[in-house]
Design a protein around this motif. Structure first.
Motif, mmCIF file in Angstrom:
data_model
loop_
_atom_site.group_PDB
_atom_site.id
_atom_site.type_symbol
_atom_site.label_atom_id
_atom_site.label_comp_id
_atom_site.label_asym_id
_atom_site.label_seq_id
_atom_site.Cartn_x
_atom_site.Cartn_y
_atom_site.Cartn_z
ATOM 1 N N ALA A 221 -45.531 -15.925 -2.526
ATOM 2 C CA ALA A 221 -45.462 -17.173 -3.286
ATOM 3 C C ALA A 221 -44.438 -17.162 -4.429
ATOM 4 C CB ALA A 221 -46.858 -17.503 -3.833
ATOM 5 N N PRO A 222 -44.291 -16.076 -5.212
ATOM 6 C CA PRO A 222 -43.336 -16.125 -6.327
ATOM 7 C C PRO A 222 -41.892 -16.350 -5.890
ATOM 8 C CG PRO A 222 -44.849 -14.285 -6.594
ATOM 9 C CD PRO A 222 -45.072 -14.818 -5.222
ATOM 10 N N THR A 223 -41.565 -16.009 -4.652
ATOM 11 C CA THR A 223 -40.202 -16.233 -4.160
ATOM 12 C C THR A 223 -39.801 -17.683 -4.326
ATOM 13 O OG1 THR A 223 -40.457 -14.455 -2.539
ATOM 14 C CG2 THR A 223 -38.693 -16.046 -2.145
ATOM 15 N N TYR A 224 -40.685 -18.596 -4.000
ATOM 16 C CA TYR A 224 -40.371 -20.020 -4.078
ATOM 17 C C TYR A 224 -40.245 -20.489 -5.526
ATOM 18 C CZ TYR A 224 -41.627 -19.809 0.828
ATOM 19 O OH TYR A 224 -41.669 -19.476 2.161
ATOM 20 N N VAL A 225 -40.950 -19.824 -6.435
ATOM 21 C CA VAL A 225 -40.826 -20.166 -7.847
ATOM 22 C C VAL A 225 -39.448 -19.794 -8.371
ATOM 23 C CG1 VAL A 225 -41.700 -19.698 -10.169
ATOM 24 C CG2 VAL A 225 -43.307 -19.956 -8.264
ATOM 25 N N PHE A 226 -38.999 -18.588 -8.080
ATOM 26 C CA PHE A 226 -37.699 -18.150 -8.591
ATOM 27 C C PHE A 226 -36.540 -18.865 -7.894
ATOM 28 C CE2 PHE A 226 -40.516 -14.538 -9.627
ATOM 29 C CZ PHE A 226 -40.311 -14.518 -11.003
ATOM 30 N N LEU A 249 -49.599 -20.664 -0.300
ATOM 31 C CA LEU A 249 -49.685 -19.205 -0.203
ATOM 32 C C LEU A 249 -50.568 -18.629 -1.299
ATOM 33 C CD1 LEU A 249 -45.954 -18.351 0.632
ATOM 34 C CD2 LEU A 249 -47.931 -18.006 2.132
ATOM 35 N N ASN A 250 -50.448 -19.184 -2.496
ATOM 36 C CA ASN A 250 -51.242 -18.677 -3.610
ATOM 37 C C ASN A 250 -52.736 -18.906 -3.405
ATOM 38 O OD1 ASN A 250 -49.733 -17.327 -5.633
ATOM 39 N ND2 ASN A 250 -48.742 -19.246 -6.183
ATOM 40 N N LEU A 251 -53.090 -20.068 -2.875
ATOM 41 C CA LEU A 251 -54.499 -20.335 -2.615
ATOM 42 C C LEU A 251 -55.054 -19.345 -1.595
ATOM 43 C CD1 LEU A 251 -54.547 -24.247 -2.558
ATOM 44 C CD2 LEU A 251 -55.360 -22.718 -4.373
ATOM 45 N N LEU A 252 -54.231 -19.021 -0.603
ATOM 46 C CA LEU A 252 -54.645 -18.029 0.394
ATOM 47 C C LEU A 252 -54.824 -16.669 -0.259
ATOM 48 C CD1 LEU A 252 -55.096 -16.981 3.285
ATOM 49 C CD2 LEU A 252 -52.592 -16.751 3.473
#
Length: 279
Positions: A221-226, A249-252
């Motif tokens: 999930a952090p990939t999409y944030v950066f 992804l984070n909820l999963l």
């Protein structure tokens, strides 16, 4: 009639989840911070050192490269967002480790406090501890480098939510492992998040990675944030789709982390490892 079965002697019922018990745990950790200024200084010290070091490096590279001048504050933005992820996980884990170091876990477990309430208190403390460190550091970023993290607007809310969820998922899983296997697993509390550093495109785009590693990166999930942060700062475009993917992804992962925490907590209680806090 036995005294224990009389209505006036019956144990009062309590809710399955009590905000009051969660609030009491948060208050306990706030008293720890209030009574120890070194704890508070530590929340600000390392984020400040890291921001200044990488910020001055970006200034140097900007003077030597037109490309770095073009992308502006993406380096500092990546540093601050990474620090949100790392520090929120660390804030969760340190509050948990306070109970392990003080050998207080067994005492907590004989109270009505439920594991879900304990986890909720740790999540709340991760937010509080991060705020104490992030606010002054973000102000210094404006003063030294002209980078205003809060100027990202509503996009920052999406970044924060996703990074917090990731950090809590890691914190829950790591805390569960420590409960089950004791302080011998303590090192995970400090190092688990760093496994994400080369994989989540913090300082470079996903395209830099080998193709087989890109698939792993895009499953985090952090990939999409950066990637979203760079798109916002370079192209001035907010990709809501990236944030939706990150949230899914984070909820999963958060669900898996919480499930692992409960199962490992139960396994530790059955094995007696919660009361055996040695290495």
């Amino acid at each position: 009639m036995d005294a224990s079965t009389r209505p006036d002697f019956a144990a009062p019922p309590y809710r399955s989840v009590s905000p009051a018990r969660t609030g009491a745990m948060v208050l306990r950790y706030l008293y720890l911070l209030k009574g120890s200024w070194p704890r508070v200084v530590d929340l600000v010290y390392w984020p400040t050192v890291q921001m200044l070091m990488w910020g001055f490096l970006q200034l140097y590279l900007s003077d030597k490269s037109g490309y770095f001048a073009q992308i502006g504050g993406t380096f500092i933005g990546a540093i601050l967002l990474w620090d949100i992820l790392f520090r929120s996980q660390l804030g969760f884990s340190i509050s948990f480790m306070e109970e392990m170091w003080s050998r207080n876990m067994g005492h907590l477990m004989v109270t009505p406090l439920r594991p879900s309430e304990f986890a909720a208190a740790l999540m709340a403390m991760s937010v509080i501890r991060l705020a104490i460190g992030l606010v002054p550091v973000s102000i210094m970023a404006v003063a030294f480098f002209g980078f205003n993290l809060w100027g990202l607007g509503l996009a920052l809310v999406a970044f924060f939510v996703n990074l917090f969820l990731t950090s809590w998922a890691i914190g829950l899983a790591v805390s569960g492992l420590i409960l089950r296997y004791g302080l011998g697993a303590e090192g995970l509390a400090w190092s688990a998040t760093f496994l994400l550093l080369p994989l989540t495109a913090v300082y470079y785009p996903v395209s830099v990675l080998p193709e087989w590693l890109q698939w792993i990166s895009l499953a985090l999930a952090p990939t999409y944030v950066f990637e979203g942060m760079r798109a916002l700062m370079i192209d001035h475009t907010f990709h809501a789709g990236m944030m939706v993917k990150a949230l899914a992804l984070n909820l999963l992962y958060f669900g898996l982390g919480f499930f692992a925490f409960l199962r490992l907590f139960d396994a530790g209680r059955r094995a007696g490892s919660i009361l055996q806090l040695g290495e």
